[in-house]
Structures are given as C-alpha cells and as structure tokens.
Design a protein around this motif. Structure first.
Motif, PDB file in Angstrom:
ATOM      1  N   PHE A 149     -24.433 -40.139  -8.375  1.00 11.30           N
ATOM      2  CA  PHE A 149     -23.574 -39.311  -9.224  1.00 11.30           C
ATOM      3  C   PHE A 149     -22.281 -38.958  -8.476  1.00 11.30           C
ATOM      4  O   PHE A 149     -22.312 -38.636  -7.294  1.00 11.30           O
ATOM      5  N   ASP A 150     -21.176 -38.996  -9.213  1.00 14.01           N
ATOM      6  CA  ASP A 150     -19.880 -38.625  -8.613  1.00 14.01           C
ATOM      7  C   ASP A 150     -19.810 -37.129  -8.350  1.00 14.01           C
ATOM      8  O   ASP A 150     -19.133 -36.676  -7.428  1.00 14.01           O
ATOM      9  N   SER A 170     -22.765 -39.579  -4.674  1.00 16.26           N
ATOM     10  CA  SER A 170     -22.083 -40.795  -4.237  1.00 16.26           C
ATOM     11  C   SER A 170     -21.119 -40.481  -3.094  1.00 16.26           C
ATOM     12  O   SER A 170     -20.767 -39.331  -2.856  1.00 16.26           O
ATOM     13  N   ASP A 171     -20.702 -41.531  -2.399  1.00 19.67           N
ATOM     14  CA  ASP A 171     -19.714 -41.334  -1.349  1.00 19.67           C
ATOM     15  C   ASP A 171     -18.438 -40.848  -2.028  1.00 19.67           C
ATOM     16  O   ASP A 171     -18.107 -41.291  -3.125  1.00 19.67           O
ATOM     17  N   ASP A 172     -17.751 -39.927  -1.396  1.00 15.88           N
ATOM     18  CA  ASP A 172     -16.582 -39.257  -2.003  1.00 15.88           C
ATOM     19  C   ASP A 172     -16.988 -38.300  -3.115  1.00 15.88           C
ATOM     20  O   ASP A 172     -16.140 -37.824  -3.868  1.00 15.88           O
ATOM     21  N   VAL A 190     -19.474 -25.659  -1.711  1.00  9.70           N
ATOM     22  CA  VAL A 190     -19.001 -26.983  -2.112  1.00  9.70           C
ATOM     23  C   VAL A 190     -19.470 -27.943  -1.031  1.00  9.70           C
ATOM     24  O   VAL A 190     -19.182 -27.740   0.152  1.00  9.70           O
ATOM     25  N   VAL A 191     -20.236 -28.954  -1.447  1.00  7.53           N
ATOM     26  CA  VAL A 191     -20.763 -29.930  -0.502  1.00  7.53           C
ATOM     27  C   VAL A 191     -20.085 -31.271  -0.787  1.00  7.53           C
ATOM     28  O   VAL A 191     -20.089 -31.737  -1.932  1.00  7.53           O
ATOM     29  N   THR A 192     -19.491 -31.847   0.236  1.00  4.96           N
ATOM     30  CA  THR A 192     -18.824 -33.135   0.022  1.00  4.96           C
ATOM     31  C   THR A 192     -19.426 -34.181   0.951  1.00  4.96           C
ATOM     32  O   THR A 192     -19.995 -33.854   1.987  1.00  4.96           O
ATOM     33  N   LYS A 193     -19.260 -35.415   0.531  1.00 11.51           N
ATOM     34  CA  LYS A 193     -19.793 -36.539   1.306  1.00 11.51           C
ATOM     35  C   LYS A 193     -18.660 -37.553   1.405  1.00 11.51           C
ATOM     36  O   LYS A 193     -18.172 -38.035   0.384  1.00 11.51           O
ATOM     37  N   GLU A 194     -18.242 -37.808   2.618  1.00  7.28           N
ATOM     38  CA  GLU A 194     -17.170 -38.783   2.808  1.00  7.28           C
ATOM     39  C   GLU A 194     -17.589 -39.740   3.902  1.00  7.28           C
ATOM     40  O   GLU A 194     -17.817 -39.324   5.035  1.00  7.28           O
ATOM     41  N   LYS A 195     -17.690 -41.002   3.568  1.00 11.06           N
ATOM     42  CA  LYS A 195     -18.167 -42.035   4.511  1.00 11.06           C
ATOM     43  C   LYS A 195     -19.450 -41.578   5.197  1.00 11.06           C
ATOM     44  O   LYS A 195     -19.607 -41.676   6.419  1.00 11.06           O
TER      45      LYS A 195
END
Ligand code: SAH
Length: 218
Positions: A149-150, A170-172, A190-195
């Motif tokens: 999921f985005d 999903s990534d990003d 806010v949780v983010t995922k980058e690479k």
C-alpha cells in the motif's frame, strides 16, 4: 431543521483557520463528504461539532479536525492505493476517497462485522463503493493479498507499529498511526519508508480507541 451544508462549510472554515486543513484537496473533500450521513439519526444534530462521537460497540467516529489532519499528513493524491485499519462508520475512508478525487483504491478493514456492515451501507448510499472496499477482520495483520500500500491510515491506537503493516507499506510509502505511550498517553506518528529505511516522526498527543492487537499476527 439543521442546514447541514451551511454547518459543514462553517466547520471547514474553522479547520482552515485553525491550521488543521492546509491543502485545497482536503478542504474540498471535507466540504463534499456529508458527515451526518455516517451517523445514526440521534447523533446527526452533532455532525458538525468538532469532536468524536460514540456510535456503536463503544467505538467512535473521529473528530473532524483529526480526520482532516490525518489526511494532510498522508499527502494523498489521485491514483494511490490506501489501507485503512479501523473502518468504523466509513466516514474517514470516504474522505480519503474524496481527497483522491475518487480515483484510487481504498481498502478498509474493521474488526466488528456489525460496524463494517454499517459502513458499507453508508458508503453505498453515497456512491463510494467503487473506490472503497470494506473487509472484516483483524487489521493489525493488514491485507497481505492486496499489499503493498502507498499509504496506511490507522484509526485505533496500537502498542507499537504492527510489523505486518510495516511490511505491507510500499517503499516511499507513508503510514499515519496513533501509538500508545504508557497506559494513558497516545501520540500520533508519521511513519515513512524510504529505500527500506523506516523513520518515525511524532506529531501530536491524541486519544483514539484501542486497537485489537494480536502479537500472533506478527
Ligand atoms: N475511521 C473511523 C473511526 C474508527 S474508530 C471513522 O471514520 O468512523 C476505530 C475503529 O477501529 C473501531 O471501529 C474499531 O472497532 C476498529 N478496530 C479496532 N481494532 C481493530 C483491528 N485490529 N482491526 C480492525 N479494526 C479495528
């Protein structure tokens, strides 16, 4: 008789002035989705008061400012695939669909079958079911068959970020989730995922119903 659209416009203006609404997309969505249609008739009077309301099974519909703020934090745009954990009345899912201009996919999962059915009825009468799909189950496990999921929107407070949800982001991707800190306090993150790198940013103290959380869901 209450003039709901006037009351809605007044509330949205307040939320803009108070800084909860910062984008045109969220403003338009909040002006479009009729919150009164997601409430039992005895609560409609309070549809445009800015506080949460208890609906059924001791669960609540979030306050309008919380719905707006979470939508802003999710940085939504048309075409995204979004997972919501905690469908409740279906109101927040409708607002998410509307922020995306009804173009995208919203998957929402609710623990109580009775509430999921109520949400389906509310979403159906307003024509949202071609964008929003409602599932019954334990949302702390996510919906692996539709992942990744985005965006992931969690509307019940968890003791920690459920690992399955993090896996399904999903990534990003961006996740917005209230987390319990100690017995009483909750903070919206806010949780983010980058690479593959996960970052967690605390935003504001909040008060949500507790998520049903199964460790075995890991
Ligand atoms: N987004 C909702 C507000 C939801 S209140 C709205 O707009 O009305 C939080 C909801 O999360 C409740 O309906 C509760 O039953 C549900 N919930 C709690 N734990 C859950 C879990 N593990 N999986 C799915 N839903 C859950």
């Amino acid at each position: 008789m209450i003039n709901y659209s006037e009351a809605r416009a007044r509330l949205v203006m307040d939320l803009v002035n108070e800084g909860f609404i910062t984008s045109k997309a969220v403003e338009r969505a909040m002006l479009t989705v009729p919150r009164e249609e997601f409430l039992p008739s005895y609560l409609r009077l309070y549809a445009y008061e800015d506080y949460p309301l208890e609906v059924m099974y001791k669960q609540t519909i979030s306050a309008p400012h919380m719905v707006a703020m979470m939508c802003e934090l999710l940085n939504l745009r048309p075409g995204l695939k979004v997972l919501e954990v905690g469908t409740g009345t279906g109101y927040h899912a409708a607002v998410v669909a509307e922020v995306m201009e009804r173009r995208g996919e919203v998957y929402t999962i609710e623990y109580y079958p009775g509430l999921a059915l109520y949400a389906v009825q509310n979403l159906a009468k307003l024509g949202y079911l071609n964008v929003v799909r409602v599932f019954v189950g334990d949302g702390s496990r996510g919906l692996p068959q539709y992942a990744p999921f985005d965006r992931i929107l969690v509307t019940a407070a968890a003791p920690k970020v459920p690992p399955k949800l993090l896996e399904q982001l999903s990534d990003d991707g961006i996740m917005v989730i209230p987390l319990e800190e100690g017995r009483i306090h909750q903070v919206l993150y806010v949780v983010t995922k980058e690479k593959g790198v996960v970052r967690m940013k605390p935003v504001i103290p909040v008060s949500f119903v507790r998520m049903r959380y199964t460790e075995s869901g890991e």
